[in-house]
Design a protein around this motif. Structure first.
Motif, PDB file in Angstrom:
ATOM      1  N   VAL A  43       0.977  -1.095   0.078  1.00  0.00           N
ATOM      2  CA  VAL A  43      -0.099  -0.099  -0.157  1.00  0.00           C
ATOM      3  C   VAL A  43       1.032   1.292  -0.185  1.00  0.00           C
ATOM      4  N   ILE A  49       2.133   2.171  -3.293  1.00  0.00           N
ATOM      5  CA  ILE A  49       1.303   2.783  -4.369  1.00  0.00           C
ATOM      6  C   ILE A  49       1.037   4.289  -3.938  1.00  0.00           C
ATOM      7  N   HIS A  50       1.256   4.608  -2.650  1.00  0.00           N
ATOM      8  CA  HIS A  50       1.017   6.141  -1.886  1.00  0.00           C
ATOM      9  C   HIS A  50       2.150   6.787  -2.705  1.00  0.00           C
ATOM     10  N   ARG A  81       2.011   7.209  -6.411  1.00  0.00           N
ATOM     11  CA  ARG A  81       0.942   8.315  -7.041  1.00  0.00           C
ATOM     12  C   ARG A  81       1.413   9.672  -6.470  1.00  0.00           C
ATOM     13  N   GLN A 111      -5.239   2.659  -5.437  1.00  0.00           N
ATOM     14  CA  GLN A 111      -5.085   3.043  -3.928  1.00  0.00           C
ATOM     15  C   GLN A 111      -6.255   3.035  -3.133  1.00  0.00           C
ATOM     16  N   VAL A 162      -5.677   8.012   2.059  1.00  0.00           N
ATOM     17  CA  VAL A 162      -5.386   8.461   0.835  1.00  0.00           C
ATOM     18  C   VAL A 162      -4.879  10.135   0.829  1.00  0.00           C
ATOM     19  N   GLN A 198      -1.200  11.383   0.102  1.00  0.00           N
ATOM     20  CA  GLN A 198      -0.969  12.200  -1.081  1.00  0.00           C
ATOM     21  C   GLN A 198      -0.515  13.592  -0.698  1.00  0.00           C
ATOM     22  N   SER A 247     -11.695   9.524  -3.666  1.00  0.00           N
ATOM     23  CA  SER A 247     -11.087   8.222  -3.148  1.00  0.00           C
ATOM     24  C   SER A 247     -12.338   7.240  -2.549  1.00  0.00           C
TER      25      SER A 247
END
Length: 297
Positions: free
Chosen positions: A65, A68-69, A72, A173, A182, A186, A228
């Motif tokens: 996870v 992916i954070h 992105r 995500q 998220v 982000q 999200s």
């Protein structure tokens, strides 16, 4: 289970809020420059998004996870700088119109990466919206905006390519993390990336611009949360056309805040874009929810 049409409506609201943030940011970019405006907004966004994230008593994300954070965040950092640098040089309606290549690219990335089906209705809806973009660009080509506007347009096109990937990452995500997580990661990751350039490019924040920075951060955080939430509950290929509604808001704020002229081509293109979005929304019976409420963290 959340109805896909509800997710579509929430995503549209998220785009409306994000487009409103664009208008605030355009003023800040003109006043402070793209980097400083973004840096101060991201720092404010970290503080704002940390509150609901901390209140949720979170656990540290699993390595997959977190990856992916981070990915992105890197894509978003490039995307945001290119977009807002360009936005400071072209009218808002044109900037958003150029960015509309992103959902089109995202539809095919969703098929390739997420193995999502591209239905006939999606293709027709996207074609209608893209036709609207072409009409707008034709109208804009008749205006003489200068060399800076041309460079701004190129930056926005590059940003749109990043945003296409961002749409897919947002879907991945949102299936693995809560909306509050998220939004926080982000903001935090993008802020960390931008901080690396602070010694060279960051300028002091004038106090009279602080309210606008805070407003932009609030709008950005709210938009991240809503998008999200929506992308967790419906496919990326289904929600991608909601991006086109941003044009209507860009046209409104460009006219109200910056006195930017709205041409016949702009209005005709907007009609095609809205038509495509309505057609996409009618796909609700063919857009399965991504998860059940019981499975959400």
């Amino acid at each position: 289970m959340t109805a896909p049409l509800t997710a579509f409506a929430v995503a549209s609201l998220g785009i409306a809020i994000f487009s409103s943030m664009d208008a605030v940011m355009k003023g800040l970019v003109i006043a402070l420059g793209a980097y400083s405006a973004l840096m101060w907004r991201m720092l404010a966004g970290v503080a704002i998004s940390a509150i609901p994230y901390a209140a949720s008593k979170p656990r540290w994300p699993a390595p997959t996870v977190l990856r992916i954070h981070i990915v992105r965040g890197i894509v978003s950092a490039a995307m945001a700088f290119l977009f807002f640098w360009g936005l400071g040089r072209v009218p808002m309606a044109q900037a958003i119109a150029l960015s509309f290549i992103a959902p089109i690219i995202a539809l095919f990335l969703a098929a390739a990466i997420l193995k999502e089906a591209i239905t006939r209705a999606t293709i027709i809806a996207t074609a209608m919206a893209f036709a609207g973009v072409l009409v707008i660009l034709y109208g804009q080509s008749q205006a003489r905006l200068g060399h800076d506007a041309f460079l701004g347009a190129l930056a926005i096109l590059a940003s749109a390519v990043c945003y296409a990937w961002n749409i897919i990452l947002m879907r991945q995500q949102s299936l693995l993390a809560s909306a509050t997580e998220v939004a926080f990661f982000q903001s935090a990751i993008v802020a960390l990336i931008y901080l690396g350039f602070a010694p060279v490019f960051l300028t002091a924040l004038p106090l009279d611009h602080a309210p606008a920075i805070l407003l932009a951060a609030l709008l950005a955080t709210a938009s991240l949360f809503l998008l999200s939430w929506a992308y967790r509950r419906a496919e990326a290929s289904y929600l991608a056309p909601t991006e086109y509604t941003g044009f209507l808001w860009a046209t409104l704020w460009g006219w109200v805040v910056f006195a930017e002229r709205v041409s016949f081509f702009t209005l005709a293109g907007a009609a095609l874009i809205v038509g495509g979005c309505i057609l996409a929304a009618r796909r609700r019976d063919h857009a399965p929810a991504a998860d059940t409420e019981a499975q959400l963290p």
